[in-house]
Design a protein around this motif. Structure first.
Motif, short mmCIF file in Angstrom:
data_model
loop_
_atom_site.label_atom_id
_atom_site.label_comp_id
_atom_site.label_asym_id
_atom_site.label_seq_id
_atom_site.Cartn_x
_atom_site.Cartn_y
_atom_site.Cartn_z
N PRO A 118 -4.06 47.20 31.12
CA PRO A 118 -4.02 47.07 32.27
C PRO A 118 -5.59 44.84 32.85
CG PRO A 118 -3.90 48.91 33.40
CD PRO A 118 -4.82 48.76 31.92
N ARG A 119 -5.93 45.43 31.84
CA ARG A 119 -6.84 43.76 32.00
C ARG A 119 -6.35 42.42 30.72
NH1 ARG A 119 -9.26 47.78 33.50
NH2 ARG A 119 -11.72 47.82 34.81
N ARG A 120 -5.32 42.32 29.95
CA ARG A 120 -4.45 41.94 29.38
C ARG A 120 -3.49 40.50 30.31
NH1 ARG A 120 0.15 44.15 26.13
NH2 ARG A 120 -2.27 45.37 25.11
N ASN A 121 -4.03 39.57 29.65
CA ASN A 121 -3.63 38.09 30.68
C ASN A 121 -1.90 37.99 30.19
OD1 ASN A 121 -2.24 35.80 31.70
ND2 ASN A 121 -4.57 35.48 32.43
N VAL A 122 -1.29 38.36 30.42
CA VAL A 122 0.08 38.55 29.85
C VAL A 122 0.66 37.44 29.69
CG1 VAL A 122 2.49 38.88 30.21
CG2 VAL A 122 0.77 40.79 30.50
N THR A 123 0.53 36.44 30.48
CA THR A 123 0.79 34.76 31.11
C THR A 123 0.19 34.26 30.02
OG1 THR A 123 1.29 34.95 33.63
CG2 THR A 123 0.87 33.05 32.45
N MET A 124 -0.89 34.25 29.63
CA MET A 124 -1.82 33.48 28.80
C MET A 124 -1.93 33.97 27.12
SD MET A 124 -4.25 31.37 27.56
CE MET A 124 -4.86 31.45 28.78
N GLU A 125 -1.29 35.72 27.16
CA GLU A 125 -0.68 36.22 25.58
C GLU A 125 0.38 35.30 24.84
OE1 GLU A 125 -2.74 37.30 23.35
OE2 GLU A 125 -3.98 37.62 24.85
N ALA A 126 1.44 34.71 26.16
CA ALA A 126 2.97 34.31 26.04
C ALA A 126 2.81 32.61 25.90
CB ALA A 126 3.38 34.99 27.34
N PHE A 127 1.32 32.53 26.40
CA PHE A 127 1.19 30.75 26.10
C PHE A 127 0.77 30.35 24.60
CE2 PHE A 127 -1.99 27.39 25.84
CZ PHE A 127 -1.05 26.73 26.50
N LYS A 128 0.05 31.46 24.48
CA LYS A 128 -0.93 31.27 23.10
C LYS A 128 0.40 31.86 21.92
CE LYS A 128 -5.36 33.24 23.59
NZ LYS A 128 -6.11 34.91 23.94
N PHE A 129 1.71 32.53 22.62
CA PHE A 129 2.48 33.06 21.30
C PHE A 129 3.72 31.30 21.34
CE2 PHE A 129 7.29 33.91 21.31
CZ PHE A 129 7.12 34.80 20.24
#
Length: 290
Positions: A118-129
């Protein structure tokens, strides 16, 4: 533990980015259990191995999820032999102890999943992608692996039906991020090809480009060698012709030097007005210059 496995132990969990590190560590631990045949051991032993390898930060998380006073039974549950030989103690155990005895490695891993993911920041990970692009001279396979690795943390799936659209995102990002513009145009003309076809096209294009560069270098080397070995060309002339190639001008006619130019040179049968020799223009006459 066999010494042959000492160098292949999963590294302790760092804890700086649990959402990214935990899935990788969990996979490495699962492979370790299978490779060492520890998967067949009791649940208590497997949990102990889990805590031994996960490191201090992982043990802290475990103690948060399963508060205990350091008692072995409270941490791991009892071994099968202990359960058989201590039936009276088992009968008098509290409800909490009963829960601990039945604790499994699968339950521990599930608890870590709920704690870390749950601590994953999906928005940030998609931004990095979306920031990933193929670097100049970066092999396509390395670029593809970088995208696939990052996409694992982006949760590309429909919120209502949970259907994954990761392949679509990977395909579009490959087309947008490839470095070679000729390849990019080729992919855009692909009539909505699936991911597998796009990847195949990129690999074929990369291989063809490498082969073409190899052939060009080979042809250039053969042309220079042929010029140097011409019967009517002295060693000094050969050096001058190689120099003419490097400056992209023919030393016989003065025109731009292109591949196979020595066969189509306009001065090849022309008589020089300065020295009377055949094969070069007056402006390129080396005797006049001397």
């Amino acid at each position: 533990m066999a010494s042959g496995y000492d160098l292949r132990l999963p590294q302790p969990l760092d804890g700086s980015n649990l959402a990214k590190e935990w899935p990788t560590w969990k996979q490495a631990f699962g492979i370790f259990l299978r490779a060492t045949n520890k998967i067949k051991e009791s649940e208590a032993n497997k949990i102990a191995t889990f805590l031994w390898l996960i490191g201090p930060r992982g043990v802290e998380i475990f103690n948060t999820l399963y508060p205990n006073s350091g008692n072995i039974e409270n941490m791991f549950g009892q071994d099968d032999e202990q359960e058989d030989n201590d039936e009276e103690r088992f009968a008098d155990a509290t409800a909490d102890a009963q829960e601990n005895v039945s604790r499994t490695l699968a339950a521990v891993i599930q608890a870590f999943d709920e704690y870390c993911l749950p601590r994953r920041n999906v928005t940030m990970e998609a931004f990095k992608f979306n920031l990933i692009t193929q670097k100049e001279k970066q092999p396509f396979g390395e670029f593809e692996t970088e995208l696939r690795t990052q996409s694992q943390f982006c949760e590309f799936k429909c919120s209502s039906c949970q259907a994954s659209y990761a392949d679509r995102m990977l395909r579009d990002k490959i087309i947008i991020g490839v470095h070679d513009k000729k390849l990019q145009l080729k992919l855009l003309d692909g009539k909505d090809e699936p991911l597998s076809k796009v990847v195949e096209t990129c690999k074929i294009f990369e291989a063809a480009t490498e082969n073409r560069l190899l052939l060009d270098r080979k042809d250039a080397g053969m042309e220079i060698k042929a010029i140097e070995m011409t019967d009517d060309t002295k060693s000094k002339d050969g050096i001058q012709e190689v120099a003419a190639i490097s400056r992209k001008k023919c030393f016989n006619c003065g025109h731009p030097y292109v591949r196979n130019h020595h066969r189509s040179c306009p001065a090849i049968r022309v008589e020089c007005f300065a020295c009377g020799d055949v094969g070069h223009f007056r402006k390129c006459c080396r005797k006049r210059a001397s």
